[in-house]
Design a protein around this motif. Structure first.
Motif, mmCIF file in Angstrom:
data_model
loop_
_atom_site.group_PDB
_atom_site.id
_atom_site.type_symbol
_atom_site.label_atom_id
_atom_site.label_comp_id
_atom_site.label_asym_id
_atom_site.label_seq_id
_atom_site.Cartn_x
_atom_site.Cartn_y
_atom_site.Cartn_z
ATOM 1 N N ALA A 1 0.831 -1.206 0.000
ATOM 2 C CA ALA A 1 0.000 0.000 0.000
ATOM 3 C C ALA A 1 0.868 1.260 0.000
ATOM 4 O O ALA A 1 0.599 2.221 -0.726
ATOM 5 C CB ALA A 1 -0.928 -0.009 1.212
ATOM 6 N N ASN B 1 8.462 2.554 9.283
ATOM 7 C CA ASN B 1 7.861 1.215 9.333
ATOM 8 C C ASN B 1 8.299 0.483 10.589
ATOM 9 O O ASN B 1 9.387 0.727 11.119
ATOM 10 C CB ASN B 1 8.276 0.428 8.088
ATOM 11 C CG ASN B 1 7.422 -0.803 7.878
ATOM 12 O OD1 ASN B 1 6.204 -0.742 8.023
ATOM 13 N ND2 ASN B 1 8.040 -1.919 7.553
ATOM 14 N N ARG B 2 7.423 -0.429 11.055
ATOM 15 C CA ARG B 2 7.749 -1.258 12.216
ATOM 16 C C ARG B 2 9.082 -1.973 11.969
ATOM 17 O O ARG B 2 9.945 -2.009 12.815
ATOM 18 C CB ARG B 2 6.597 -2.262 12.387
ATOM 19 C CG ARG B 2 6.595 -3.062 13.630
ATOM 20 C CD ARG B 2 5.292 -3.810 13.743
ATOM 21 N NE ARG B 2 5.059 -4.701 12.593
ATOM 22 C CZ ARG B 2 3.990 -5.479 12.466
ATOM 23 N NH1 ARG B 2 3.046 -5.475 13.389
ATOM 24 N NH2 ARG B 2 3.855 -6.257 11.421
ATOM 25 N N THR B 3 9.243 -2.508 10.763
ATOM 26 C CA THR B 3 10.507 -3.136 10.381
ATOM 27 C C THR B 3 11.311 -2.106 9.586
ATOM 28 O O THR B 3 11.024 -1.849 8.408
ATOM 29 C CB THR B 3 10.235 -4.384 9.500
ATOM 30 O OG1 THR B 3 9.227 -5.163 10.138
ATOM 31 C CG2 THR B 3 11.491 -5.199 9.278
ATOM 32 N N LYS C 1 12.758 -2.377 5.859
ATOM 33 C CA LYS C 1 11.855 -2.272 4.700
ATOM 34 C C LYS C 1 11.631 -0.810 4.316
ATOM 35 O O LYS C 1 11.489 -0.477 3.134
ATOM 36 C CB LYS C 1 10.520 -2.961 5.003
ATOM 37 C CG LYS C 1 10.628 -4.483 4.889
ATOM 38 C CD LYS C 1 9.423 -5.196 5.456
ATOM 39 C CE LYS C 1 8.157 -5.052 4.636
ATOM 40 N NZ LYS C 1 7.032 -5.787 5.286
ATOM 41 N N ALA D 1 -1.131 -2.070 7.716
ATOM 42 C CA ALA D 1 -2.270 -2.970 7.848
ATOM 43 C C ALA D 1 -2.721 -3.069 9.313
ATOM 44 O O ALA D 1 -3.536 -3.921 9.659
ATOM 45 C CB ALA D 1 -1.897 -4.346 7.309
HETATM 46 P P1 ATR Z 1 -0.221 -3.933 2.237
HETATM 47 O O1 ATR Z 1 -0.231 -4.446 0.829
HETATM 48 O O2 ATR Z 1 -1.597 -3.652 2.802
HETATM 49 O O3 ATR Z 1 0.709 -2.784 2.418
HETATM 50 P P2 ATR Z 1 1.737 -5.660 3.416
HETATM 51 O O4 ATR Z 1 2.584 -5.575 2.198
HETATM 52 O O5 ATR Z 1 1.588 -6.963 4.119
HETATM 53 O O6 ATR Z 1 0.273 -5.185 3.122
HETATM 54 O O7 ATR Z 1 2.289 -4.571 4.455
HETATM 55 C C1 ATR Z 1 1.685 -4.359 5.687
HETATM 56 C C2 ATR Z 1 2.329 -3.139 6.331
HETATM 57 O O8 ATR Z 1 1.652 -2.823 7.553
HETATM 58 C C3 ATR Z 1 3.772 -3.325 6.685
HETATM 59 O O9 ATR Z 1 4.442 -2.089 6.562
HETATM 60 C C4 ATR Z 1 3.678 -3.780 8.164
HETATM 61 O O10 ATR Z 1 4.855 -3.558 8.903
HETATM 62 P P3 ATR Z 1 6.040 -4.647 8.873
HETATM 63 O O11 ATR Z 1 6.756 -4.459 7.554
HETATM 64 O O12 ATR Z 1 6.913 -4.324 10.028
HETATM 65 O O13 ATR Z 1 5.379 -5.992 8.980
HETATM 66 C C5 ATR Z 1 2.582 -2.864 8.625
HETATM 67 N N1 ATR Z 1 1.872 -3.308 9.826
HETATM 68 C C6 ATR Z 1 1.020 -4.358 9.946
HETATM 69 N N2 ATR Z 1 0.537 -4.431 11.195
HETATM 70 C C7 ATR Z 1 1.087 -3.409 11.893
HETATM 71 C C8 ATR Z 1 0.977 -2.939 13.244
HETATM 72 N N3 ATR Z 1 0.189 -3.544 14.117
HETATM 73 N N4 ATR Z 1 1.682 -1.847 13.591
HETATM 74 C C9 ATR Z 1 2.490 -1.225 12.701
HETATM 75 N N5 ATR Z 1 2.645 -1.614 11.414
HETATM 76 C C10 ATR Z 1 1.946 -2.688 11.022
#
Ligand code: ATR
Length: 269
Positions: free
Chosen positions: A131, A151-153, A156, A191
């Protein structure tokens, strides 16, 4: 003959795309049919190819198939290539063209519908998944003063910032590195909302008069909209306008006419 389109996703039953495109078609007197298709999680490629082979003219693609639809394309727009994902397909003479209108939809909703002034703005983009990647180039093209991807990670976010360095400068970091920074606009592309959560960001990272934007929408305020309101956001927006604007871009690509989005956004509200 009526041209046929569809949106494919999984789940798909709550998609508003059929209602949006029906409204656009009525408004612009376009003779189209637009359905929703539940894509098979293992064989969505077959579903898409079957729709095209049956004479379908185009498709919208939604979660979780945007990256797989990208792999089916023969040619694609630059913004789709950047995103590594498509939300719009055009079928013509066995040729598949892909586009990604999500970022344009976000920018149009913020800039045209809500008059957010991107120039000189400090923007925080939360998330580094599909997204976030889909909207990054159109955001950078608005020439903000500063764009931070958090980002949490963290790795990335670094990778995403590095991948778009030719479009404009973006800084990648972890959510835990946002102290002592203030932003005029915070966009939630994570997400986290799927589990009613909000990314853990410092309380003080929204500037005075700053806005928040959640790329998703719901019938009630999203968790991130609630965060924005609780932290004094001048505007705490959801992604309904983005949804309608990205659809309008797809419609324009397919039909060559630009629908009026305002009455459609109002209808859905
Ligand atoms: P999308 O296509 O919706 O972007 P995705 O590629 O799976 O789905 O990415 C989800 C994103 O939401 C990621 O940036 C994820 O962080 P990580 O890369 O650290 O996994 C982030 N995300 C999901 N749950 C989260 C949460 N509870 N708090 C913060 N970030 C979150």
């Amino acid at each position: 003959m009526t041209d046929r389109y569809a949106v494919i996703g999984n789940p798909i039953e709550h998609s508003k795309s059929p209602a949006i495109h029906a409204a656009f078609a009525a408004q612009t007197q376009q003779d189209i049919q637009y359905d929703r298709i539940l894509g098979d999680l293992e064989h969505v490629e077959d579903d898409i190819e079957e729709f095209a082979a049956d004479g379908g003219s185009g498709m919208n693609v939604t979660v979780p198939f945007k990256e797989r639809a990208y792999d089916l394309c023969d040619t694609m727009s630059e913004r789709a290539r950047d995103a590594g994902a498509v939300n719009t397909l055009v079928f013509r003479d066995s040729h598949v063209y892909g586009d990604n209108t999500d970022g344009a939809g976000l920018v149009r909703d913020l800039g045209c519908n809500h008059r957010f002034d991107f120039v000189g703005a400090r923007i925080l983009l939360l998330g580094a998944g599909g997204a976030a990647r889909g909207v990054l180039r159109p955001l950078l093209e608005q020439r903000p003063d500063r764009l931070v991807i958090a980002n949490r990670t963290a790795t990335k976010a670094h990778a995403l910032a590095a991948a778009t360095a030719t479009v404009g400068p973006a800084i990648g970091c972890g959510l835990d590195e946002l102290h002592n920074q203030a932003f005029d606009l915070i966009i939630n592309a994570t997400a986290a909302g799927l589990s009613s959560q909000v990314p853990s960001i410092p309380d003080d990272c929204l500037a005075d008069g700053g806005w928040t934007y959640d790329m998703v929408y719901a019938s009630t305020a999203t968790a991130f909209q609630a965060w924005g309101r609780a932290h004094g956001a001048a505007r705490a927006l959801d992604g309904l306008g983005m949804l309608v604007e990205q659809a309008a871009e797809s419609f324009q690509l397919w039909r060559g006419v630009q629908p009026d989005t305002a009455p459609v956004i109002a209808m859905l509200r």
